[in-house]
Design a protein around this motif. Structure first.
Motif, short mmCIF file in Angstrom:
data_model
loop_
_atom_site.label_atom_id
_atom_site.label_comp_id
_atom_site.label_asym_id
_atom_site.label_seq_id
_atom_site.Cartn_x
_atom_site.Cartn_y
_atom_site.Cartn_z
N ILE A 128 19.85 44.13 -32.38
CA ILE A 128 19.21 42.80 -32.54
C ILE A 128 18.53 41.97 -31.11
O ILE A 128 18.54 40.87 -31.43
N ASP A 129 18.56 42.71 -29.99
CA ASP A 129 18.26 42.07 -28.76
C ASP A 129 16.67 42.30 -28.49
O ASP A 129 16.33 41.93 -27.13
N GLN A 130 15.78 42.69 -29.43
CA GLN A 130 14.41 42.74 -29.16
C GLN A 130 13.60 42.12 -29.99
O GLN A 130 13.79 41.93 -31.07
N ASP A 131 12.40 41.81 -29.57
CA ASP A 131 11.35 40.95 -30.38
C ASP A 131 10.58 42.14 -30.96
O ASP A 131 9.60 42.74 -30.42
N THR A 132 10.77 42.28 -32.18
CA THR A 132 10.25 43.32 -33.03
C THR A 132 9.49 42.62 -34.16
O THR A 132 9.96 41.86 -34.65
N LYS A 133 8.53 43.56 -34.74
CA LYS A 133 7.81 42.98 -35.98
C LYS A 133 8.63 43.09 -37.20
O LYS A 133 8.49 43.93 -38.16
N VAL A 134 9.80 42.69 -37.37
CA VAL A 134 10.65 42.50 -38.65
C VAL A 134 11.04 41.07 -38.88
O VAL A 134 10.98 40.17 -38.01
N PRO A 135 11.50 40.99 -40.21
CA PRO A 135 12.01 39.63 -40.25
C PRO A 135 13.07 39.13 -39.56
O PRO A 135 13.89 39.70 -39.06
N GLY A 136 12.76 37.72 -39.11
CA GLY A 136 13.90 37.44 -37.99
C GLY A 136 13.93 35.82 -38.09
O GLY A 136 13.15 34.96 -38.87
N PRO A 158 15.90 39.49 -34.75
CA PRO A 158 15.92 40.17 -36.30
C PRO A 158 17.14 39.54 -37.01
O PRO A 158 18.07 39.41 -36.48
N SER A 159 16.63 39.17 -38.19
CA SER A 159 17.92 38.51 -38.95
C SER A 159 18.47 39.39 -40.15
O SER A 159 19.32 39.04 -40.98
N GLY A 160 18.01 40.69 -40.24
CA GLY A 160 18.42 41.33 -41.43
C GLY A 160 20.14 41.52 -41.31
O GLY A 160 20.60 41.54 -42.53
N LYS A 208 20.04 28.45 -43.20
CA LYS A 208 20.60 27.73 -41.98
C LYS A 208 21.86 28.45 -41.69
O LYS A 208 22.23 28.93 -40.26
N ASP A 209 22.64 29.46 -42.53
CA ASP A 209 23.64 30.12 -42.42
C ASP A 209 23.29 31.39 -41.76
O ASP A 209 23.91 31.93 -40.64
N VAL A 210 21.99 31.94 -41.98
CA VAL A 210 21.47 33.26 -41.46
C VAL A 210 21.26 32.69 -40.00
O VAL A 210 21.44 33.47 -39.03
N VAL A 211 20.56 31.84 -39.55
CA VAL A 211 20.39 31.47 -38.20
C VAL A 211 21.61 31.10 -37.49
O VAL A 211 21.76 31.86 -36.15
N ALA A 212 22.61 30.36 -37.91
CA ALA A 212 23.85 30.16 -37.32
C ALA A 212 24.54 31.54 -37.01
O ALA A 212 25.08 31.64 -35.79
N LEU A 213 24.51 32.41 -38.02
CA LEU A 213 25.28 33.60 -37.83
C LEU A 213 24.50 34.64 -36.70
O LEU A 213 25.13 35.30 -35.65
N THR A 214 23.33 34.54 -36.75
CA THR A 214 22.42 35.34 -35.90
C THR A 214 22.38 34.78 -34.49
O THR A 214 22.63 35.47 -33.53
N GLN A 215 22.69 33.50 -34.22
CA GLN A 215 22.79 32.57 -33.03
C GLN A 215 24.13 32.95 -32.48
O GLN A 215 24.29 33.20 -31.43
N LYS A 216 25.17 33.16 -33.13
CA LYS A 216 26.44 33.24 -32.63
C LYS A 216 26.73 34.64 -32.22
O LYS A 216 27.20 34.90 -31.09
N ALA A 217 26.01 35.56 -32.75
CA ALA A 217 25.94 37.01 -32.21
C ALA A 217 25.14 37.39 -31.12
O ALA A 217 25.48 37.76 -30.11
N THR A 218 24.32 36.53 -30.97
CA THR A 218 23.33 36.55 -29.80
C THR A 218 24.05 35.76 -28.64
O THR A 218 23.76 36.44 -27.36
N ASP A 219 24.86 34.80 -28.89
CA ASP A 219 25.56 34.12 -27.79
C ASP A 219 26.42 35.22 -27.29
O ASP A 219 26.58 35.05 -25.98
N ILE A 220 26.98 36.05 -27.97
CA ILE A 220 27.95 37.14 -27.41
C ILE A 220 27.05 38.23 -26.71
O ILE A 220 27.49 38.75 -25.62
N LEU A 221 25.83 38.60 -27.05
CA LEU A 221 24.91 39.54 -26.30
C LEU A 221 24.74 38.70 -25.00
O LEU A 221 25.12 39.70 -24.12
N GLU A 222 24.43 37.62 -24.91
CA GLU A 222 24.06 36.72 -23.71
C GLU A 222 25.16 36.94 -22.91
O GLU A 222 24.75 37.08 -21.44
N GLU A 223 26.47 36.63 -23.31
CA GLU A 223 27.66 36.54 -22.30
C GLU A 223 27.62 37.92 -21.73
O GLU A 223 27.79 37.92 -20.51
N HIS A 224 27.35 38.89 -22.40
CA HIS A 224 27.64 40.39 -21.97
C HIS A 224 26.64 40.61 -21.21
O HIS A 224 26.80 41.13 -19.74
N ILE A 225 25.40 40.31 -21.17
CA ILE A 225 24.46 40.50 -20.31
C ILE A 225 24.16 39.99 -18.94
O ILE A 225 24.01 40.17 -17.87
#
Length: 308
Positions: free
Chosen positions: A196-204, A217-219, A262-279
């Motif tokens: 989920i770390d790329q800007d692709t043409k999918v729902p997000g 991506p929010s799937g 809002k929950d979709v955004v919150a969960l996607t953001q929380k996962a993204t935060d973990i990715l960012e910390e690792h990167i």
């Protein structure tokens, strides 16, 4: 006609190359050849190299020009090694995968499997994500990766065969039965891995990634909230010359607000935060040459965000 001929040529070049790699000692092919071609790409892939430096400078303004250049060179060397590791997949069995990789916090995967609702495995293009999928596939339940079909059919079939040879099933992202296959996999208690770390043409949705709005991506979040599947993050880290370590974190959870969007955004953001910390810890192992912040906020994509 010319396009078909070019695609055939690309495939046969890749086919011959893949056979040659298999007769070369593994360590030499990955470290020496992968490192050489990665370094070559750093100097000759001008556009990608420049984009990586621009992205890094914006995200790490405190780093010097030399530090940025060193990181970008590491990125290309890592991709070169990834390429040769993938070409070596046909001769990698389970024992070989175990000899070059380990999984930190593997108990989180076992606990998730026991719950019986499936696992949604968040990952990113760090280290060698293909090694992570192959390592996780050794836990006794099917692993499914969601991927985009390569436009050259023969090359797509080759990559699919590499993955299925490691007990990793491929669910094509744009197929008409994708949703059905995903739901069936979770119902059967299987693992689904998504990048989920790329800007692709999918729902997000837009998340903050290194302080900037990034279309994400929010799937995975939608599936998690609708099925109750466990959400774990698993990111590969290249260690030493030939080794890999997958770091698993989670479960990734949020407090439900009652508002699904809002929950979709919150969960996607929380996962993204973990990715960012690792990167942030291992910037030389992520694909900084990708146009991660390409999509800008408009009325259309904000509407799409609200309709997940």
């Amino acid at each position: 006609m010319m396009k078909k001929i070019r695609r055939k040529i690309y495939y046969y070049v890749a086919f011959v190359f893949s056979k040659i790699v298999l007769i070369i000692p593994y360590r030499f092919s990955v470290n020496a050849m992968g490192g050489f071609f990665g370094t070559l790409a750093y100097y000759f892939a001008w556009s990608a190299s420049r984009k990586a430096k621009e992205n890094l400078k914006r995200c790490f303004p405190e780093k010097s020009k030399k530090e940025i250049s060193d990181i970008v060179k590491e990125i290309f060397i890592n991709q070169g090694k990834n390429f040769f590791e993938l070409a070596n997949f046909p001769r990698m069995d389970s024992a070989f995968i175990k000899s070059i990789s380990s999984i930190e916090n593997s108990h989180l995967i076992r606990n998730g499997i026991k719950k019986g609702k499936g696992i949604l495995f968040v990952s990113a293009h760090t280290g060698n994500w293909e090694i992570t999928a192959a390592a996780v596939a050794d836990f006794g339940v099917p692993v499914n990766v969601v991927a985009k079909k390569i436009y050259i059919k023969e090359l797509n079939d080759m990559l699919v065969n590499y993955r299925t040879g490691k007990n990793v099933n491929v669910i094509l992202r744009d197929a008409p039965d994708t949703a059905r296959k995903l739901l069936k996999a979770l119902k059967n208690g299987e693992i689904i891995a998504m990048l989920i770390d790329q800007d692709t043409k999918v729902p997000g949705v837009f998340t903050k990634f290194f302080g900037r709005d990034a279309w994400t991506p929010s799937g995975l979040a939608v599936l998690a909230l609708r099925t109750g599947a466990e959400v774990l993050v698993g990111l590969d880290q290249r260690i030493d010359k030939y080794g890999h370590k997958t770091v698993v974190e989670g479960p990734v959870q949020i407090e439900p607000s009652g508002d699904f969007d809002k929950d979709v955004v919150a969960l996607t953001q929380k996962a993204t935060d973990i990715l960012e910390e690792h990167i942030r810890q291992y910037p030389g192992q992520w694909v900084w040459f990708h146009e991660r912040w390409k999509t800008q906020k408009t009325d259309d994509n904000l509407q799409l965000t609200n309709n997940n």
